[in-house]
Design an enzyme around this catalytic site. Sequence first.
Site, PDB file in Angstrom:
ATOM      1  N   ASP A 189     108.779  43.379   6.264  1.00 57.86           N
ATOM      2  CA  ASP A 189     109.924  43.001   5.438  1.00 57.86           C
ATOM      3  C   ASP A 189     109.520  43.176   3.984  1.00 57.86           C
ATOM      4  O   ASP A 189     108.404  43.630   3.685  1.00 57.86           O
ATOM      5  CB  ASP A 189     110.369  41.562   5.726  1.00 57.86           C
ATOM      6  CG  ASP A 189     111.880  41.407   5.617  1.00 57.86           C
ATOM      7  OD1 ASP A 189     112.404  41.583   4.509  1.00 57.86           O
ATOM      8  OD2 ASP A 189     112.528  41.136   6.640  1.00 57.86           O
ATOM      9  N   HIS A 256     115.057  46.157   3.379  1.00 58.94           N
ATOM     10  CA  HIS A 256     113.926  45.235   3.547  1.00 58.94           C
ATOM     11  C   HIS A 256     112.607  46.006   3.502  1.00 58.94           C
ATOM     12  O   HIS A 256     111.692  45.767   4.281  1.00 58.94           O
ATOM     13  CB  HIS A 256     114.062  44.457   4.852  1.00 58.94           C
ATOM     14  CG  HIS A 256     115.102  43.380   4.813  1.00 58.94           C
ATOM     15  ND1 HIS A 256     115.001  42.292   3.975  1.00 58.94           N
ATOM     16  CD2 HIS A 256     116.270  43.236   5.491  1.00 58.94           C
ATOM     17  CE1 HIS A 256     116.060  41.512   4.143  1.00 58.94           C
ATOM     18  NE2 HIS A 256     116.855  42.069   5.046  1.00 58.94           N
ATOM     19  N   GLU A 319     121.042  44.307   6.277  1.00 59.74           N
ATOM     20  CA  GLU A 319     121.061  43.921   4.861  1.00 59.74           C
ATOM     21  C   GLU A 319     120.500  45.006   3.942  1.00 59.74           C
ATOM     22  O   GLU A 319     119.798  44.717   2.975  1.00 59.74           O
ATOM     23  CB  GLU A 319     120.301  42.605   4.670  1.00 59.74           C
ATOM     24  CG  GLU A 319     120.923  41.444   5.439  1.00 59.74           C
ATOM     25  CD  GLU A 319     120.162  40.148   5.316  1.00 59.74           C
ATOM     26  OE1 GLU A 319     120.788  39.073   5.342  1.00 59.74           O
ATOM     27  OE2 GLU A 319     118.916  40.194   5.201  1.00 59.74           O
TER      28      GLU A 319
END
Length: 768
Positions: A189, A256, A319
């Site tokens: 991440d 990410h 995301e």
Amino acid sequence: MSISIGLATMVASTAIAQTLPPLVPLPQKVAPASGNFTVSNGATIAVPPGDVGAASAARLLVTHVKTGRGLTLVLAETAGSITLVRDAAVVGEEAYKLTVDGNGIKVVASGDRGLIYGAMTVAQLLSPDHNIGKPVVVPALSIEDAPRFGWRGLMVDVARHFQPIEFLYGIVDQMVAVKLNTLHIHLTDDQGWRFEVKQYPKLTELGAWRQGPSTGGPAPTEKVGGFYTQEQLKALVAYAAERGITIVPEIDLPGHAQALVAAYPEIGVFGDRPVVSNNWGIMPYLLNPNEQGMQFIKNVLDELIAVFPGTFIHLGGDEAVKDQWERSAEVQAQIKALGLRDENHLQTWVIDELGAYLAEKGRRLIGWDEILDGGLPPSASVMSWRGEKGAVAAANMGHDVVLSPAPILYLDSLQSDRADEPPGRLSIQTLADVYKYDPMPAGIAADKAKHVMGAQANAWSEYLATPYQVQHVMFPRAAAVAEIVWSDKYKRDFVSFLDRVRPQMQRWERAGVQVADSAFAVDFKLDGTRGEALRDNKVKVNLTTQAGYGTIRYTLDGKEPTAKSKAFKDTLTVKPGTTVRAVAFDKAGQPTASPRSFDTSRQALLTRNASDMVACPRGSLGLRVPATAGAKENAPAYNINIFDTCTAYPAAPLDVAKGFTVDVVRLARHYGLAHEEKALRRHYAVTTHGELVISANCIEAAKSEGKVKPTVVATFPLPDPNTAPTRFSFSGTLPKMDGDTDMCFQFTSSLQDPHYAVHSVTLTEKAQ
């Protein structure tokens, strides 16, 4: 199935469960019989000669019974008290049959996993209570069992907060105890890259380490993080496989990706080198999907595949804000050259390319439901976290799906609103909430239901820094997850589950696991306000538990309650200064949780701690955060609104108070909000570093739509965050006011400064 038949089945299920030693998850078919069989220390387990899988299941049984009951079982080549048998007539790799009669216990299965799960059921039968080391009388019965779903998972996020490899071994051990079979490990991440890639050593040399965020003054210089070698992970994979558990690795992309770009900036979009992020949330850094970037990821996947032999590779896809792609001439040219519509369709192209590459290697791609946004690639399966909509859409298109909706299956959500909960998300998800979820969404067509592979609960670790905290959020809710994916929907019953999960909690505790008692702990609720208690000089207290399980017993003399202490029946009325201690006891007279206390002193009634504060008007408290990022302690923790530094003291008894002291804490403001930054509330500061503005009637004023004006009680300039301590206090006097009045504590510091919160507010009582 009609409602009446379903209810009848549930009632029958409850009756059966009450006649048996507790089993979690509930088997598909259970038939009690007459008689019993006693298993004592030294009892033998017989397996077919040369059957490696059966021998492995038997060793697993030995280990769990030793831990759960304190009995030593012995493997034998001849007939034993417990027998594991291989039989192809039992259909299904994970199915098993089990019988107990006067001659012993017998487990029959065709597959290795079936033998393992049969052995785990035996382990539960042999540890039904707290009588450690004593022989077990097992009632005669027969069980026919197989899982409802094939994907029964938990996710551990080691990217945000790294955990040692030994911790993952412990999670595997406790998953198999309740027949969970998929461990999803979130390996990369923005905040860290945890998988060793030998071709790209900087991913762990640089990408696995970060510095902590500042709470004011110089940022911490200590590097935190870590990574797993491929050898470590291969050993973990083999260990898990012996326990019937498949490990699914996740490499998150194209978003990410800040840790990746920090290590290899040439794989990023603009070539700049960011630091490994110490912010939680969404960062702007994306993978550059050009030929170099795609080949880089394929090379990473080659090494990942060599370590993880399971079918699925998780490639995230969540995301990924597309701002970098939108602003890059190179990426825009690629979109045009590929004939794609926009950036979302470019992400689809990336996922499709990597899915095809994995398919060539005999693997399957799975990603979060954002991979649907530009059209779902034919090769992809979907893990639905933004509710169930993604799963419904994907399944109806013929794609396999796993249900993992937030917040219900996000285990980093708090389990209660008590002050003793460790940090996490304030979207409280109780044991009952998780248990009542069904992973078969109503919107999926009947002929597409086969595409629902199962469900998974996730423990995201922004606020889970320690093994204690990760285990606390997982257990016992992992047992509820296990039952919703294994057991028949119409046979599940929460009351029965509570009876059965209590012994499983004890087994986990005996294995050294931190198990949350949130569902069973006593809560104290005032009847009336604190001001009424102070004015009347008597405190009315009600005692409850979240699950409504057991008998609550209490003391008023400071001693710890026992099974013989007075049972709570109705509201207690005590004089201020009395300490109420309470705990619930089960039918066997065993405490179901640690005792909790409630201080009714006048000082305590005048004090509000961080967990007692509520949201200010137009705000909401979304997170419970530690004092410093990665704090090893569970407390102090603060309920905050990251979009506005304001909290309120509800119903402050200002008529009995003459002054106040507010204890302030300065926290790191380390949140990647991406496009949600526009929701941040800016407040006009009238001094250099902003102020703490305390007002009364603030909530009432907001509700009145301008008819009532808040009263400013005090204003305190804030100190320079670069030189002041992170904890400090302000004191002042209160104006004369009537009754109970809400007080708001608003900080007007710059959004570039750290985040302020109230640690506690203590009102000073007027002389009586």
